[in-house]
Design a protein around this motif. Sequence first.
Motif, PDB file in Angstrom:
ATOM      1  N   PHE A 131       0.831  -1.209   0.000  1.00 50.12           N
ATOM      2  CA  PHE A 131       0.000   0.000   0.000  1.00 50.12           C
ATOM      3  C   PHE A 131       0.868   1.263   0.000  1.00 50.12           C
ATOM      4  CE2 PHE A 131      -2.375  -3.102   2.901  1.00 50.12           C
ATOM      5  CZ  PHE A 131      -3.021  -3.734   1.842  1.00 50.12           C
ATOM      6  N   GLN A 146      -0.741  -1.602  -4.619  1.00 51.36           N
ATOM      7  CA  GLN A 146      -2.198  -1.741  -4.467  1.00 51.36           C
ATOM      8  C   GLN A 146      -2.747  -0.691  -3.514  1.00 51.36           C
ATOM      9  OE1 GLN A 146      -2.587  -5.966  -3.200  1.00 51.36           O
ATOM     10  NE2 GLN A 146      -0.605  -6.161  -4.234  1.00 51.36           N
ATOM     11  N   ARG A 147      -4.039  -0.438  -3.655  1.00 48.11           N
ATOM     12  CA  ARG A 147      -4.731   0.424  -2.703  1.00 48.11           C
ATOM     13  C   ARG A 147      -4.935  -0.331  -1.391  1.00 48.11           C
ATOM     14  NH1 ARG A 147      -5.512   5.776  -3.819  1.00 48.11           N
ATOM     15  NH2 ARG A 147      -7.580   5.730  -2.870  1.00 48.11           N
ATOM     16  N   VAL A 148      -5.045   0.408  -0.312  1.00 46.91           N
ATOM     17  CA  VAL A 148      -5.279  -0.217   0.984  1.00 46.91           C
ATOM     18  C   VAL A 148      -6.543  -1.072   0.954  1.00 46.91           C
ATOM     19  CG1 VAL A 148      -6.158   0.302   3.292  1.00 46.91           C
ATOM     20  CG2 VAL A 148      -4.021   1.303   2.548  1.00 46.91           C
ATOM     21  N   TYR A 169       3.114   2.078   4.852  1.00 42.40           N
ATOM     22  CA  TYR A 169       2.176   2.475   3.798  1.00 42.40           C
ATOM     23  C   TYR A 169       2.296   3.971   3.525  1.00 42.40           C
ATOM     24  CZ  TYR A 169      -1.532   4.970   6.449  1.00 42.40           C
ATOM     25  OH  TYR A 169      -2.253   5.898   7.166  1.00 42.40           O
ATOM     26  N   ASN A 174      -4.097   6.552   0.082  1.00 42.90           N
ATOM     27  CA  ASN A 174      -4.922   5.485   0.620  1.00 42.90           C
ATOM     28  C   ASN A 174      -5.954   6.020   1.604  1.00 42.90           C
ATOM     29  OD1 ASN A 174      -3.850   2.792  -0.379  1.00 42.90           O
ATOM     30  ND2 ASN A 174      -1.947   3.734   0.318  1.00 42.90           N
TER      31      ASN A 174
END
Length: 372
Positions: A131, A146-148, A169, A174
Amino acid sequence: MSKVFINCHLYTGRREIQTAFIRFSKRVEALGPMTEFQPQLADQIIDLTGKIVVPGFIDVHVHGGYGADSMFSDVDQLVQMTVKMKSEGVTGLLLTTMTQSPEKISKAMRTIRAASEKSPAILGIHLEGPFVAKKFNGAQPVDQIQRVSVKKLARWQQLSGGLVRLVTYAPEVNERRDLEAYCRSQQIRLAVGHSDATYELLQKCRIDHVTHLFNAQRGLHQREPGVVGYAMLSRVPVELICDGYHVVSPVVKIAYRQIGPKRLELVTDAMEAKGMPAGNYQLGGQKVAVGNGRALLANGKLAGSVLKFNQAFKNMIRFTGCSISEAVQMSSANQAEEFQLVGKGFLETGNDADINVFDNQLNLMATYSYGK
């Protein structure tokens, strides 16, 4: 039978005893100044006159070493890696993953969990990515960012058996509220890293930790303090890769003076080539060329390090002029306190006998994990 070191210069993580003894088997049984030493019949006495004794080191950011990698190696390879890390004084670690597909991260969670059942040195998992921000991906593969997803994180935590202790992250890309709530419920600490976050945003977030200061993050600017400014002005623990490449020595000294030994935590961020000959390796499936003490991707970016922890310990003292007591704090004590590692990070009666012995030139002579 217990071992007893006598006449050593002892740094416990909380105090310094210039002429000391320490008795231990699996755990520390007694310690103090030599004036209080009373030999027992079963003691195996070892005279360490002129030697330095400190707690075993704890590395909370390490991807691999000695030919093993957290994402791709099998259980036995990871266990053997932790055994070999004793040669650099490491007796505890958060094995660190990186940005990969959800399936590959899931597989790594299962493998690390199984390895931790065979190696007590594995104290948890540091999930670095996926993230994170594409702008500051560093050596994290951009196409796997990737998104959270709290659902994914909860799945990884379940597969790991609750070993995830730290998540790095980028809060600016996010949705963080659900993530913060979940991590709080699981006692997972949230780190900012691989991030373009502003100082203003970070003040609004729950940030518990800063990942590899100065590297892959918004830097300090006179009109925007960024992640680096936040690290300097906040009260959270801050990682530092003290190899002279990720952070050159004058900047290490700036970090030491501005942040101080009570918050800095030395890490290696090492990858599989640590302890191996120069040559070609991989990190997250990416080709890495290793030579002259550095690990580089084809685009010239640093790809983790090949730094050994005992060298980071020596470098910190050499680069900054800090005391051995302060270096111990940054190598063991801070990590144990941040992650509430019971029995770790300090040499005190009842704690695990995780012990490093150095000569007076700070060359590592021996490491004991649980007294062995």
